[in-house]
Structures are given as structure tokens and as C-alpha cells.
Design a protein around this motif. Structure first.
Motif, PDB file in Angstrom:
ATOM      1  N   LYS A 271     -63.234 -57.061 -40.680  1.00 58.22           N
ATOM      2  CA  LYS A 271     -62.211 -56.700 -39.713  1.00 58.22           C
ATOM      3  C   LYS A 271     -61.132 -55.879 -40.420  1.00 58.22           C
ATOM      4  O   LYS A 271     -60.572 -56.348 -41.428  1.00 58.22           O
ATOM      5  CB  LYS A 271     -61.585 -57.961 -39.101  1.00 58.22           C
ATOM      6  CG  LYS A 271     -62.548 -58.803 -38.287  1.00 58.22           C
ATOM      7  CD  LYS A 271     -61.872 -60.073 -37.801  1.00 58.22           C
ATOM      8  CE  LYS A 271     -62.861 -60.970 -37.052  1.00 58.22           C
ATOM      9  NZ  LYS A 271     -62.229 -62.262 -36.670  1.00 58.22           N
TER      10      LYS A 271
ATOM     11  N   ASP B 152     -62.045 -49.219 -34.248  1.00 54.58           N
ATOM     12  CA  ASP B 152     -61.121 -50.016 -35.049  1.00 54.58           C
ATOM     13  C   ASP B 152     -60.667 -49.296 -36.320  1.00 54.58           C
ATOM     14  O   ASP B 152     -59.752 -49.755 -36.997  1.00 54.58           O
ATOM     15  CB  ASP B 152     -61.751 -51.349 -35.433  1.00 54.58           C
ATOM     16  CG  ASP B 152     -61.977 -52.250 -34.239  1.00 54.58           C
ATOM     17  OD1 ASP B 152     -61.288 -52.055 -33.218  1.00 54.58           O
ATOM     18  OD2 ASP B 152     -62.860 -53.135 -34.311  1.00 54.58           O
TER      19      ASP B 152
ATOM     20  N   SER C 113     -52.397 -55.643 -48.504  1.00 57.03           N
ATOM     21  CA  SER C 113     -50.948 -55.858 -48.514  1.00 57.03           C
ATOM     22  C   SER C 113     -50.576 -56.993 -49.459  1.00 57.03           C
ATOM     23  O   SER C 113     -49.610 -56.890 -50.239  1.00 57.03           O
ATOM     24  CB  SER C 113     -50.459 -56.173 -47.094  1.00 57.03           C
ATOM     25  OG  SER C 113     -49.081 -56.478 -47.088  1.00 57.03           O
TER      26      SER C 113
ATOM     27  N   ALA D 192     -58.134 -55.504 -39.754  1.00 51.07           N
ATOM     28  CA  ALA D 192     -56.885 -56.275 -39.857  1.00 51.07           C
ATOM     29  C   ALA D 192     -56.920 -57.207 -41.061  1.00 51.07           C
ATOM     30  O   ALA D 192     -55.894 -57.414 -41.732  1.00 51.07           O
ATOM     31  CB  ALA D 192     -56.654 -57.072 -38.578  1.00 51.07           C
ATOM     32  N   ASP D 193     -58.102 -57.786 -41.364  1.00 55.67           N
ATOM     33  CA  ASP D 193     -58.227 -58.641 -42.548  1.00 55.67           C
ATOM     34  C   ASP D 193     -58.047 -57.829 -43.828  1.00 55.67           C
ATOM     35  O   ASP D 193     -57.430 -58.300 -44.784  1.00 55.67           O
ATOM     36  CB  ASP D 193     -59.590 -59.334 -42.567  1.00 55.67           C
ATOM     37  CG  ASP D 193     -59.740 -60.387 -41.480  1.00 55.67           C
ATOM     38  OD1 ASP D 193     -58.710 -60.873 -40.977  1.00 55.67           O
ATOM     39  OD2 ASP D 193     -60.897 -60.723 -41.133  1.00 55.67           O
TER      40      ASP D 193
ATOM     41  N   ASP E  35     -56.322 -55.033 -44.034  1.00 58.94           N
ATOM     42  CA  ASP E  35     -54.898 -54.675 -44.088  1.00 58.94           C
ATOM     43  C   ASP E  35     -54.100 -55.777 -44.784  1.00 58.94           C
ATOM     44  O   ASP E  35     -53.289 -55.505 -45.683  1.00 58.94           O
ATOM     45  CB  ASP E  35     -54.342 -54.483 -42.670  1.00 58.94           C
ATOM     46  CG  ASP E  35     -54.789 -53.193 -42.008  1.00 58.94           C
ATOM     47  OD1 ASP E  35     -55.172 -52.249 -42.727  1.00 58.94           O
ATOM     48  OD2 ASP E  35     -54.749 -53.138 -40.766  1.00 58.94           O
ATOM     49  N   LYS E  36     -54.331 -57.014 -44.359  1.00 59.72           N
ATOM     50  CA  LYS E  36     -53.566 -58.133 -44.924  1.00 59.72           C
ATOM     51  C   LYS E  36     -53.923 -58.358 -46.388  1.00 59.72           C
ATOM     52  O   LYS E  36     -53.038 -58.601 -47.227  1.00 59.72           O
ATOM     53  CB  LYS E  36     -53.822 -59.412 -44.126  1.00 59.72           C
ATOM     54  CG  LYS E  36     -52.962 -60.591 -44.619  1.00 59.72           C
ATOM     55  CD  LYS E  36     -53.178 -61.842 -43.809  1.00 59.72           C
ATOM     56  CE  LYS E  36     -52.176 -62.925 -44.222  1.00 59.72           C
ATOM     57  NZ  LYS E  36     -52.104 -63.146 -45.676  1.00 59.72           N
TER      58      LYS E  36
END
Length: 372
Positions: free
Chosen positions: A322, A371, A331, A324-325, A327-328
Motif C-alpha cells: 500500500k 494509487d 517518513s 500509504a504504508d 509513505d509512513k
């Protein structure tokens, strides 16, 4: 990622000396759905196919390199069995590859950059950080382990969080991801690091931390899922644990991606087909037999962890993740200073070979184009 944060400063010079590897591609997955690459490949919107229909799932075996050398940094069978099962089941030959020679190397990035390795299985954050520092053709391709187990193993006599009061705990080296996530695991269970317990910095990997708990050198440590039975036999236990979706490790390529992208697609297709077989729990005995025949030592205690370590959402069955995973994760790694400030992982990730491999196997595209 349940291993020590990788030091990439030592490979900086090699990255700079690697030269420009962004020449013309030779196969059908350069830039978009086909054609030659005019520069380093990435998965930013400018370099993406317009639709899934533009992605070919047909692999041209005449453009596939027949013999590959790949690097893997971990000697545990889990990091080798995609390749060994693909070899045993004939999946590589199905996609045009005759042989794959695996080199177990603590840090496979320098030989990958230097050209003696075709692909490398390594920590995602380290590969992306190295790609940014080099500014050349090193690219992250797909996720291998997409789950992160945060496990606190403790010694005899510790049965509750209250029993940890005044005890010595290690997550590994200070400043590593392991250190950070074991501190968070403690907090999530009502134990405040450096107030309720003493956190110490230790060297080695998870096997060494397990032995430190068993020997009583520390009272608790970050360990792996496969260590549970070993620890319990020694009188200890797993006190706290959680598993999260973290794209912690995966395949990267450099020169091969520029010279023969068709080979990269073929490699991913073969190993993902093996992974589909591996993550089907009905095939556990056959997989372990293949790996033991390859001289891997897999004691009963480690075999007992097969279901957890080869769950489709841990040893991700399609190589995807994902965004988003990711991205985190990146980060977090920027915060831990293992990835340079301002890193956009999409610039150093090239997903077209993965998408083509997924399509060749009849799998949905993951990540989805929308995505990205």
C-alpha cells in the motif's frame, strides 16, 4: 524491519563511482509500457502507463538473460526459498531463465552497484536511500516482507508488564528501527522506557538478542516470531507482540534494469509464482523439504513459525504494498536518519516489472495504478 539499521555511508563512494547506468533499455518495460528509457526509471506519474491495458503480461524469453547472480543479506531460509522453490518447480525456465546463483552477503548493495550482482534482496529503506544518494539507476522493485513483527521476549519470572519494573531491555542498537519500535511496544502496554525499565544498546541481530535473554544477560529483548518456541523451552515467554503492515524488505536492481528489463520482469514472475506456492499453507512440507535438501537447517521450532512467517500478508504473496504504508515507513526512516531528508520514494521505485509479472500470473495490479 527487525534487523539493525543499515549503514550506507560506506557505500557512498561506490555509488558515486558506479557511473551513469541510465542508458537505453533493451526490452518491453522501459519508461512506460514499452520502448527505450532515456533516463533513470521511476514510478512517478510522468513515468506511469496510462492504464492497466497498457501493461503487457507477455514476457519475451528471447530478451531474457539466461543466468543470473543475486545477493541476499540474510542466511535464514525465509530469504532464499522464493528462488530455491522457483528453481525446484521449474518456474524460472518457464519464464526464460536457466539458472540463478544466490550469494549470501551482509551488504549486497556495493556489488549490485558495481555490477557483479544482477538483483539484491535488502532493506527497503536502505535501497531507496542509496538510490537517492547515487542519483543513478538503482531502483527498488517489489516488496518481499510486508509485515513487521514487534515481539518482546522475556526471561523466567516475568509474567506481566509490572514484572518489568527495573529490568533491562534491548531492541538492539540505539537509533535503529528495532530500538524505536520496541520502545513503542512497551508504551503501548503501559511500560515507559527509561523510567520503568532500563533500555540498553546491543550489537548483533535477533538471534543474538534471543541468546542474551536465555543467558540472562538482559531480561527482555526484541526477537522474531520463530524464536517463540525456543524461548519457551528455555523457560521464557513472549510478553508483548504486534504485527503491522510495513514494506520492510524487497528486491532492487541497477544495471540489469537498464540493460535487460525483460529479465527483471521474468525474475519477478518466477519468484512470485513460487511465493504463491509457498504462502499456500498446504505446501509447507514440500517447501521445507526443498529447503532442507538445499542444506538449510530448519529446526522444528523454526518450522513451527511457517504459518506466521509465510502468511500472504507477511511474506506478501504478490510483491505489492500500500503506498500509504510506504509513505509512513519512509517518513519514519527519515526521522531515524536512515533515509535522507526530502526523499520521495516514488522517484526511486520502478514498478512496471512488478505489474507485468503480476499480470503474467493473472494477479491484480498491486499497487493499483490509481494509487500511484
Amino acid at each position: 524491519m527487525n534487523r539493525f539499521t543499515r549503514r550506507i555511508g560506506a557505500v557512498g563512494v561506490l555509488l558515486l563511482l558506479a557511473g551513469s547506468l541510465a542508458g537505453c533499455g533493451s526490452g518491453g518495460d522501459s519508461g512506460g509500457a514499452g520502448g527505450a528509457s532515456s533516463g533513470p526509471m521511476d514510478a512517478t506519474k510522468a513515468g506511469l502507463p496510462k492504464s492497466a491495458d497498457d501493461i503487457s503480461g507477455t514476457i519475451d524469453k528471447t530478451k531474457v538473460k539466461k543466468n543470473l547472480v543475486v545477493g541476499v543479506d540474510n542466511p535464514y531460509y525465509l530469504f532464499h526459498h522464493d528462488i530455491d522453490v522457483a528453481l525446484a518447480k521449474g518456474y524460472f525456465k518457464e519464464f526464460g531463465i536457466d539458472s540463478v546463483d544466490i550469494k549470501t552477503i551482509e551488504d549486497p548493495l556495493p556489488p549490485l552497484i558495481g555490477g557483479s550482482l544482477d538483483l539484491a534482496l535488502y532493506d527497503t529503506d536502505t535501497a531507496i536511500a542509496a538510490a537517492k544518494k547515487s542519483g543513478q539507476g538503482l531502483r527498488f522493485l517489489s516488496v518481499y516482507l510486508g509485515g513487521e513483527a514487534n515481539v518482546l521476549g522475556v526471561g523466567k519470572g516475568i509474567n506481566t508488564g509490572a514484572d518489568l519494573k527495573g529490568k533491562t531491555i534491548t531492541g538492539g542498537q540505539f537509533g535503529s528501527r528495532n530500538d524505536a519500535i520496541i520502545r513503542q511496544l512497551l508504551r503501548d502496554n503501559g511500560v515507559e522506557p527509561d523510567r520503568d525499565v532500563k533500555i540498553v544498546s546491543t550489537g548483533g541481530q535477533s538471534n543474538e538478542r534471543l541468546q542474551s535473554v536465555i543467558a540472562g544477560t538482559v531480561d527482555g529483548a526484541s526477537i522474531q516470531l520463530r524464536h517463540r518456541t525456543v524461548l519457551e523451552k528455555a523457560g521464557g515467554k513472549v510478553l508483548f507482540e504486534e504485527t503491522r503492515e510495513v514494506p520492510q524488505s524487497g528486491w532492487s536492481a541497477n544495471k540489469l534494469l537498464q540493460e535487460s528489463p525483460e529479465t527483471v520482469t521474468a525474475f519477478l514472475a518466477a519468484t512470485l509464482k513460487a511465493r504463491q506456492f509457498i504462502t499456500d499453507q498446504a505446501n509447507k512440507d514440500e517447501v521445507l523439504t526443498i529447503m532442507r535438501d538445499k542444506k538449510f537447517e530448519i529446526p522444528t521450532e523454526y518450522a513451527d513459525a511457517y504459518a506466521a512467517e509465510n502468511a500472504p500478508d507477511y511474506h506478501v504473496s504478490d510483491g505489492g504494498f500500500k503506498p500509504a504504508d510506504m509513505d509512513k515507513f519512509i517518513s519514519d526512516q527519515i526521522t531515524y536518519k536512515t533515509v535522507p531528508d526530502g526523499t520521495d520514494w516514488r522517484q526511486y521505485t520502478y514498478l512496471l516489472p512488478l505489474w507485468r509479472a503480476q499480470k503474467a500470473l493473472g494477479l491484480p495490479l498491486n499497487p493499483a495504478l490509481a494509487d500511484m
